[in-house]
Design an enzyme around this catalytic site. Structure first.
Site, PDB file in Angstrom:
ATOM      1  N   SER A 253       6.278  -2.720 -50.181  1.00 19.40           N
ATOM      2  CA  SER A 253       5.141  -3.390 -50.681  1.00 19.40           C
ATOM      3  C   SER A 253       3.900  -3.838 -50.036  1.00 19.40           C
ATOM      4  O   SER A 253       4.054  -3.488 -48.891  1.00 19.40           O
ATOM      5  CB  SER A 253       5.722  -4.955 -51.275  1.00 19.40           C
ATOM      6  OG  SER A 253       5.916  -5.748 -50.119  1.00 19.40           O
ATOM      7  N   LYS A 254       2.837  -4.055 -50.615  1.00 20.92           N
ATOM      8  CA  LYS A 254       1.599  -4.626 -49.751  1.00 20.92           C
ATOM      9  C   LYS A 254       1.922  -5.413 -48.799  1.00 20.92           C
ATOM     10  O   LYS A 254       1.393  -5.316 -47.636  1.00 20.92           O
ATOM     11  CB  LYS A 254       0.544  -4.866 -50.811  1.00 20.92           C
ATOM     12  CG  LYS A 254      -0.742  -5.360 -50.209  1.00 20.92           C
ATOM     13  CD  LYS A 254      -1.899  -5.416 -51.058  1.00 20.92           C
ATOM     14  CE  LYS A 254      -3.234  -5.965 -50.493  1.00 20.92           C
ATOM     15  NZ  LYS A 254      -3.085  -7.272 -49.834  1.00 20.92           N
ATOM     16  N   ARG A 255       2.843  -6.499 -49.215  1.00 20.04           N
ATOM     17  CA  ARG A 255       2.919  -7.579 -48.244  1.00 20.04           C
ATOM     18  C   ARG A 255       3.926  -6.931 -47.077  1.00 20.04           C
ATOM     19  O   ARG A 255       3.546  -7.547 -46.012  1.00 20.04           O
ATOM     20  CB  ARG A 255       3.973  -8.400 -48.832  1.00 20.04           C
ATOM     21  CG  ARG A 255       3.873  -9.910 -48.461  1.00 20.04           C
ATOM     22  CD  ARG A 255       4.102 -10.987 -49.173  1.00 20.04           C
ATOM     23  NE  ARG A 255       4.510 -10.958 -50.566  1.00 20.04           N
ATOM     24  CZ  ARG A 255       5.814 -11.171 -50.952  1.00 20.04           C
ATOM     25  NH1 ARG A 255       6.649 -11.689 -50.063  1.00 20.04           N
ATOM     26  NH2 ARG A 255       6.290 -11.065 -51.970  1.00 20.04           N
TER      27      ARG A 255
ATOM     28  N   ASP B 255       0.985  -5.679 -45.033  1.00 19.51           N
ATOM     29  CA  ASP B 255       0.199  -6.613 -44.562  1.00 19.51           C
ATOM     30  C   ASP B 255       0.825  -7.375 -43.136  1.00 19.51           C
ATOM     31  O   ASP B 255       0.318  -7.642 -42.143  1.00 19.51           O
ATOM     32  CB  ASP B 255      -0.088  -7.834 -45.464  1.00 19.51           C
ATOM     33  CG  ASP B 255      -1.184  -7.227 -46.564  1.00 19.51           C
ATOM     34  OD1 ASP B 255      -1.823  -6.302 -46.217  1.00 19.51           O
ATOM     35  OD2 ASP B 255      -1.301  -7.954 -47.448  1.00 19.51           O
TER      36      ASP B 255
END
Ligand code: GLU
Length: 511
Positions: free
Chosen positions: A265-267, A270
């Site tokens: 995921s994007k998380r 990040d």
């Protein structure tokens, strides 16, 4: 394969395209190319609630950056245009009604409040609510109401949906090119909405099947998250009488987090400092941004190569593949069933491999903007040569600045540690002697300078390390850089002598 291969990438423009989506597009493209078929881009934008402006352009630009060519579709045109589902809206109602007439679907007039009440009842019994054979006749639907009542409700403008009438306790048998044979009991499935009067639009399921049929799609290659929809899709083909020409299916494994558990995921990106999107994205609605491989300095070939191997393997040890090599080697048989774990370091490794293989001319073109940003104006020849000397130590083009800046900018301050270590004792005087040796050389090529200077060092009985490190301090200003003769050859005689003179005049030796 007897049928002409026609595959489609069918993203919904609901945000930036995830790298998993790029991989789906890539596998479709490789499969089409491998079999002399066509790659179609269809935009599935029938969910107006989730539509995000800018997402379609982002998808198209991403595919272009990756070199994933489109033969037919949005932005290209073709015999089945339009390829944007919102522009095909008149097509779908006819098909939805055809299913109602054939007894495979029905009108439903229930309101949100009615559904809520049923949901609560089910929960009170400790069950989870499903819209299926257990409730469809208890709700106001064309199965429970009279024909006249149904017509009256429609003509007075009540809102309705058309739902698929999922058979009770039947078995759907399916074949997937990656998963093999799959069986599902239909009682576990619900009556999906196919069409909504509220926005006069089909849902994904109806539009997807109708368009795959009309566009003569031979193979549906898509993410594993669509596997649960496969029984419904099989039944839709059956209900329409299109089973004989229905496409073959291949559901691709998920891309997993670097730690293995769950979908990437994007998380994760990040948190761990890597992009999960091909290009930088800024949400027009919220202003939220996401980093992209392109802006992070990845070469598209490296990104594509890395993605290709996330879920597919060539059956050999080969890791580096051009698009052409991927096309020649790709087959769905070698796509794995289990999820592919993404490794950010491997992405960097691929980039470095592509960096090392670039010619000086290619490097020059990529490096020049970085040089200009630092106020350095040099010829492509010099930019490429400097980059070529140092490329083995670089992962990204921007790394080249730190690795090569001393080629372009003479040092005026000197690394403290190196100064303390070498700018003392006999070293400054020996550098002055070396200056005269260098000044007497006519052919300043790497080889000639090396042999003259090495002979001089040997003759004098000086320490090679002391001389070379002192020279490095003078020319580079620090303890980094390639072999010293790479530096002298690059700088040329005048600049080499100028830098030696500068340090001799300006840097006070350590006592
Ligand atoms: N629009 C769907 C998506 O965004 C397409 C799924 C399919 O390929 O059938 O994933």
């Amino acid at each position: 394969m007897s049928r002409q291969v026609r595959v489609r990438f069918a993203p919904s423009p609901t945000g930036p395209l995830h790298m998993g989506g790029v991989r789906t597009a890539l596998y479709n493209y490789l499969f089409a190319r491998r079999h002399g078929g066509k790659m179609i881009l269809r935009i599935e934008d029938t969910d107006s609630q989730r539509f995000v402006p800018g997402a379609e352009d982002y998808i198209i630009e991403s595919l272009k950056w990756c070199g994933i060519g489109i033969d037919e579709g949005v932005g290209v045109g073709g015999p089945h245009a339009p390829y944007r589902q919102s522009e095909r809206r008149e097509i779908y109602l006819k098909y939805a009604k055809q299913l109602v007439d054939a007894g495979w679907a029905y009108y439903a007039f229930d309101t949100a409040a009615e559904l809520d009440a049923l949901r609560k009842e089910a929960e009170a019994r400790g069950e989870t609510f499903a819209y299926n054979y257990t409730v469809r006749e208890k709700l106001p639907t064309s199965l429970s109401l009279s024909v006249d009542e149904v017509e009256a409700r429609i003509s007075r403008g009540d809102q309705w949906v058309i739902r698929f009438k999922m058979p009770e306790n039947d078995t759907v048998e399916m074949d997937d090119l990656i998963r093999g044979h799959v069986k599902v009991n239909t009682s576990t499935l619900d009556d999906k909405v196919l069409y909504k009067s509220a926005d006069a639009l089909p849902t994904y399921h109806l539009a997807n099947i109708v368009d795959d049929h009309l566009m003569e799609i031979s193979h549906v290659i898509r993410g594993e998250e669509w596997l649960p929809s496969l029984p419904l899709h099989y039944l839709l083909y059956k209900a329409f009488g299109w089973t004989d020409s229905q496409p073959q299916f291949a559901h691709l494994p998920l891309l997993l987090k670097p730690t293995g558990g769950g979908k990437l995921s994007k998380r994760d990106g990040d948190k761990m400092g890597f992009p999960v999107f091909p290009l930088f994205w800024k949400s027009p609605a919220t202003g939220e941004t996401a980093r992209g491989y392109r802006e992070d300095g990845y070469f598209p070939e490296a990104f594509v190569n890395m993605l290709a191997l996330l879920g597919w393997n060539p059956g050999t040890e080969q890791e580096l593949f051009s698009m052409q090599e991927l096309t020649d080697a790709f087959s769905l048989d070698r796509v794995s069933k289990s999820g592919a774990r993404f490794q950010p370091d491997k992405a960097k490794w691929f980039n470095a491999q592509y960096m090392h293989r670039k010619s000086d001319a290619e490097l020059a073109e990529l490096f020049q903007p970085v040089l200009r940003e630092h106020g350095v104006e040099v010829s492509d020849e010099l930019a490429g040569r400097a980059a070529g000397i140092m490329k083995e130590r670089a992962t990204f083009i921007t790394d080249l600045w730190d690795l090569t800046c001393y080629f372009f900018v003479a040092p005026t301050v000197y690394d403290e540690k190196q100064t303390k270590k070498y700018w003392k004792g006999d070293n400054p005087a020996r550098l002055a002697e070396l200056r005269e040796v260098l000044a007497a050389i006519d052919d300043f090529s790497l080889e000639n300078t090396e042999s003259v200077v090495n002979a001089w060092i040997a003759e004098k009985g000086y320490g090679m390390g002391q001389i070379m490190n002192t020279l490095r301090l003078a020319l580079v200003g620090a303890g980094k850089g390639p072999g010293m003769y790479d530096v002298t050859a690059f700088l040329g005689k005048d600049e080499t002598l100028r830098r030696i003179d500068y340090i001799l005049t300006n840097l006070k030796p350590i006592e």
